[in-house]
Design a protein around this motif. Structure first.
Motif, PDB file in Angstrom:
ATOM      1  N   PRO A   1       0.794  -1.237   0.000  1.00 18.42           N
ATOM      2  CA  PRO A   1       0.000   0.000   0.000  1.00 18.42           C
ATOM      3  C   PRO A   1       0.828   1.290   0.000  1.00 18.42           C
ATOM      4  CG  PRO A   1      -0.134  -1.138   2.122  1.00 18.42           C
ATOM      5  CD  PRO A   1       0.543  -2.073   1.185  1.00 18.42           C
ATOM      6  N   ASP A   2       2.132   1.184   0.305  1.00 21.08           N
ATOM      7  CA  ASP A   2       2.971   2.386   0.312  1.00 21.08           C
ATOM      8  C   ASP A   2       3.569   2.703  -1.054  1.00 21.08           C
ATOM      9  OD1 ASP A   2       4.384  -0.004   0.523  1.00 21.08           O
ATOM     10  OD2 ASP A   2       6.129   0.973   1.438  1.00 21.08           O
ATOM     11  N   ARG A   3       3.283   1.886  -2.049  1.00 19.62           N
ATOM     12  CA  ARG A   3       3.818   2.127  -3.393  1.00 19.62           C
ATOM     13  C   ARG A   3       2.678   2.277  -4.388  1.00 19.62           C
ATOM     14  NH1 ARG A   3       8.368  -2.597  -4.195  1.00 19.62           N
ATOM     15  NH2 ARG A   3       9.353  -2.453  -2.129  1.00 19.62           N
ATOM     16  N   LEU A   4       2.766   3.310  -5.218  1.00 16.23           N
ATOM     17  CA  LEU A   4       1.747   3.529  -6.238  1.00 16.23           C
ATOM     18  C   LEU A   4       2.213   2.950  -7.572  1.00 16.23           C
ATOM     19  CD1 LEU A   4       0.488   7.165  -5.519  1.00 16.23           C
ATOM     20  CD2 LEU A   4      -0.426   4.974  -4.700  1.00 16.23           C
ATOM     21  N   THR A   5       1.281   2.416  -8.320  1.00 15.52           N
ATOM     22  CA  THR A   5       1.559   1.845  -9.634  1.00 15.52           C
ATOM     23  C   THR A   5       1.282   2.893 -10.715  1.00 15.52           C
ATOM     24  OG1 THR A   5      -0.712   1.085  -9.954  1.00 15.52           O
ATOM     25  CG2 THR A   5       0.774  -0.382  -8.744  1.00 15.52           C
ATOM     26  N   VAL A   6       1.440   2.499 -11.979  1.00 14.66           N
ATOM     27  CA  VAL A   6       1.155   3.427 -13.086  1.00 14.66           C
ATOM     28  C   VAL A   6      -0.311   3.839 -13.106  1.00 14.66           C
ATOM     29  CG1 VAL A   6       3.004   2.551 -14.546  1.00 14.66           C
ATOM     30  CG2 VAL A   6       0.735   1.515 -14.698  1.00 14.66           C
ATOM     31  N   SER A   7      -1.170   3.061 -12.449  1.00 14.59           N
ATOM     32  CA  SER A   7      -2.599   3.386 -12.405  1.00 14.59           C
ATOM     33  C   SER A   7      -2.911   4.442 -11.347  1.00 14.59           C
ATOM     34  CB  SER A   7      -3.421   2.120 -12.132  1.00 14.59           C
ATOM     35  OG  SER A   7      -3.135   1.110 -13.077  1.00 14.59           O
ATOM     36  N   GLY A   8      -1.884   4.833 -10.563  1.00 14.18           N
ATOM     37  CA  GLY A   8      -2.102   5.824  -9.516  1.00 14.18           C
ATOM     38  C   GLY A   8      -2.685   5.256  -8.246  1.00 14.18           C
ATOM     39  N   VAL A   9      -2.684   3.924  -8.123  1.00 14.97           N
ATOM     40  CA  VAL A   9      -3.208   3.254  -6.932  1.00 14.97           C
ATOM     41  C   VAL A   9      -2.207   2.177  -6.526  1.00 14.97           C
ATOM     42  CG1 VAL A   9      -5.626   3.691  -7.516  1.00 14.97           C
ATOM     43  CG2 VAL A   9      -4.504   1.620  -8.378  1.00 14.97           C
ATOM     44  N   HIS A  10      -2.386   1.616  -5.322  1.00 14.11           N
ATOM     45  CA  HIS A  10      -1.454   0.562  -4.916  1.00 14.11           C
ATOM     46  C   HIS A  10      -1.791  -0.747  -5.642  1.00 14.11           C
ATOM     47  CE1 HIS A  10      -4.251  -1.545  -2.258  1.00 14.11           C
ATOM     48  NE2 HIS A  10      -4.522  -0.414  -1.615  1.00 14.11           N
ATOM     49  N   ARG A  11      -0.909  -1.723  -5.489  1.00 14.32           N
ATOM     50  CA  ARG A  11      -1.013  -2.951  -6.278  1.00 14.32           C
ATOM     51  C   ARG A  11      -2.314  -3.706  -6.063  1.00 14.32           C
ATOM     52  NH1 ARG A  11       4.303  -6.525  -5.775  1.00 14.32           N
ATOM     53  NH2 ARG A  11       2.886  -7.982  -6.773  1.00 14.32           N
ATOM     54  N   GLY A  12      -2.833  -3.660  -4.837  1.00 12.08           N
ATOM     55  CA  GLY A  12      -4.090  -4.361  -4.567  1.00 12.08           C
ATOM     56  C   GLY A  12      -5.231  -3.781  -5.379  1.00 12.08           C
ATOM     57  N   GLU A  13      -5.310  -2.448  -5.419  1.00 15.85           N
ATOM     58  CA  GLU A  13      -6.366  -1.799  -6.197  1.00 15.85           C
ATOM     59  C   GLU A  13      -6.147  -2.011  -7.690  1.00 15.85           C
ATOM     60  OE1 GLU A  13      -7.523   2.213  -4.940  1.00 15.85           O
ATOM     61  OE2 GLU A  13      -6.306   1.895  -3.149  1.00 15.85           O
ATOM     62  N   GLN A  14      -4.876  -1.952  -8.109  1.00 12.37           N
ATOM     63  CA  GLN A  14      -4.598  -2.180  -9.528  1.00 12.37           C
ATOM     64  C   GLN A  14      -4.960  -3.610  -9.925  1.00 12.37           C
ATOM     65  OE1 GLN A  14      -0.583  -2.764 -11.128  1.00 12.37           O
ATOM     66  NE2 GLN A  14      -0.926  -0.961 -12.424  1.00 12.37           N
ATOM     67  N   ARG A  15      -4.688  -4.558  -9.049  1.00 14.79           N
ATOM     68  CA  ARG A  15      -5.031  -5.955  -9.339  1.00 14.79           C
ATOM     69  C   ARG A  15      -6.543  -6.084  -9.568  1.00 14.79           C
ATOM     70  NH1 ARG A  15      -3.579  -7.965  -4.882  1.00 14.79           N
ATOM     71  NH2 ARG A  15      -1.385  -8.213  -5.444  1.00 14.79           N
ATOM     72  N   ALA A  16      -7.327  -5.419  -8.720  1.00 18.49           N
ATOM     73  CA  ALA A  16      -8.782  -5.466  -8.883  1.00 18.49           C
ATOM     74  C   ALA A  16      -9.212  -4.814 -10.198  1.00 18.49           C
ATOM     75  CB  ALA A  16      -9.463  -4.780  -7.700  1.00 18.49           C
ATOM     76  N   LEU A  17      -8.570  -3.703 -10.549  1.00 18.86           N
ATOM     77  CA  LEU A  17      -8.886  -3.031 -11.817  1.00 18.86           C
ATOM     78  C   LEU A  17      -8.586  -3.938 -13.006  1.00 18.86           C
ATOM     79  CD1 LEU A  17      -7.421   0.553 -11.207  1.00 18.86           C
ATOM     80  CD2 LEU A  17      -9.830  -0.013 -11.558  1.00 18.86           C
TER      81      LEU A  17
END
Length: 258
Positions: free
Chosen positions: A76-92
């Motif tokens: 949760p402390d790192r943002l991905t290219v989607s502008g969210v953390h990996r957990g949220e990006q995985r759901a997207l």
């Protein structure tokens, strides 16, 4: 840490291979399934866990981190290219797969640990017989057209054909054997046998975009529709390079003799 070959995902895909009679393309990437653009605008092709071209089937094995927060995986402390953390990006990205895969004419089956024999941490106990029974039900196709298609695919494999991704995404089944290519249209049991046979012939005609004599076309029908398929005379079918195959009620394939 266990390698991918030893993972629960690999175990599930291996069982699916056994059920489908065809090895999966693992971590396959489609040109149309893309991640969000990075700083330079580049979009990475997203992998799918397993793809069976001959079955036009994608299987995703989604472990617990796909459905519940897990800081170890989510970071949760790192943002991905989607502008969210990996957990949220995985759901997207999971949602994108759920939408885009069926939109491109492929069937998607999602398997989770809870579907199989798993412990409370989501680790599979690898009870093969029980897991095979469950996966057979999950991979089963429901209509009689699906039965006809799957039976014919299995017969083709036994005859030395290799199912491939169809050139036209609406084609039920396409296969190659050496330099030969077979483009198939399948029909199941129906009350409108004559109309459905006429529609199937029309669908095959629209796919005759090549004059290559090595390409033939197959109309695959259940026993109840054979007479309707035979209304097109044999000499006309031969001119058009169309072969008719009967799939009996006990799932035997019988090429129709001219």
């Amino acid at each position: 840490m266990a390698s991918r070959d030893d993972s629960d995902e690999a175990y599930v895909i291996g069982l699916c291979d056994r059920i489908l009679g065809e090895p999966a393309l693992t971590q396959h990437r489609f040109d149309w399934l893309l991640g969000d653009p990075g700083a330079g605008g580049r979009q990475v092709r997203l992998p799918v866990d397993a793809y069976w071209p001959g079955h036009r089937l994608v299987v995703e094995y989604r472990e617990l981190q796909h459905d519940q927060p897990m800081p170890h995986f989510d970071k949760p402390d790192r943002l991905t290219v989607s502008g969210v953390h990996r957990g949220e990006q995985r759901a997207l990205y999971d949602a994108r797969r759920d939408t885009e895969i069926p939109a491109h004419g492929l069937r998607l089956v999602v398997v989770r640990p809870a579907d199989l024999d798993a412990d409370g941490r989501g680790r599979l106990r690898r009870s093969e017989e029980a897991d095979l029974t469950t996966l057979r039900k999950m991979l089963a196709r429901e209509s009689d057209e699906d039965r006809v298609t799957d039976t014919f695919r299995a017969w083709l494999l036994g005859e030395g054909w290799t199912p491939v991704e169809p050139t036209d995404r609406w084609t039920d089944l396409e296969a190659v054997r050496g330099e030969e290519r077979l483009i198939c249209e399948a029909k199941g049991r129906t009350k409108e046998k004559g109309i459905d046979a006429d529609i199937a012939y029309g669908q095959l005609l629209r796919r005759m975009t090549s004059q290559d004599a090595r390409i033939r076309y197959a109309l695959v029908v259940p026993s109840s529709s054979v007479k309707a398929a035979e209304r097109v005379p044999a000499h006309v079918r031969e001119l058009l390079r169309i072969d008719v195959y009967e799939v009996t009620d006990d799932n035997t394939v019988c090429p129709l003799l001219a």
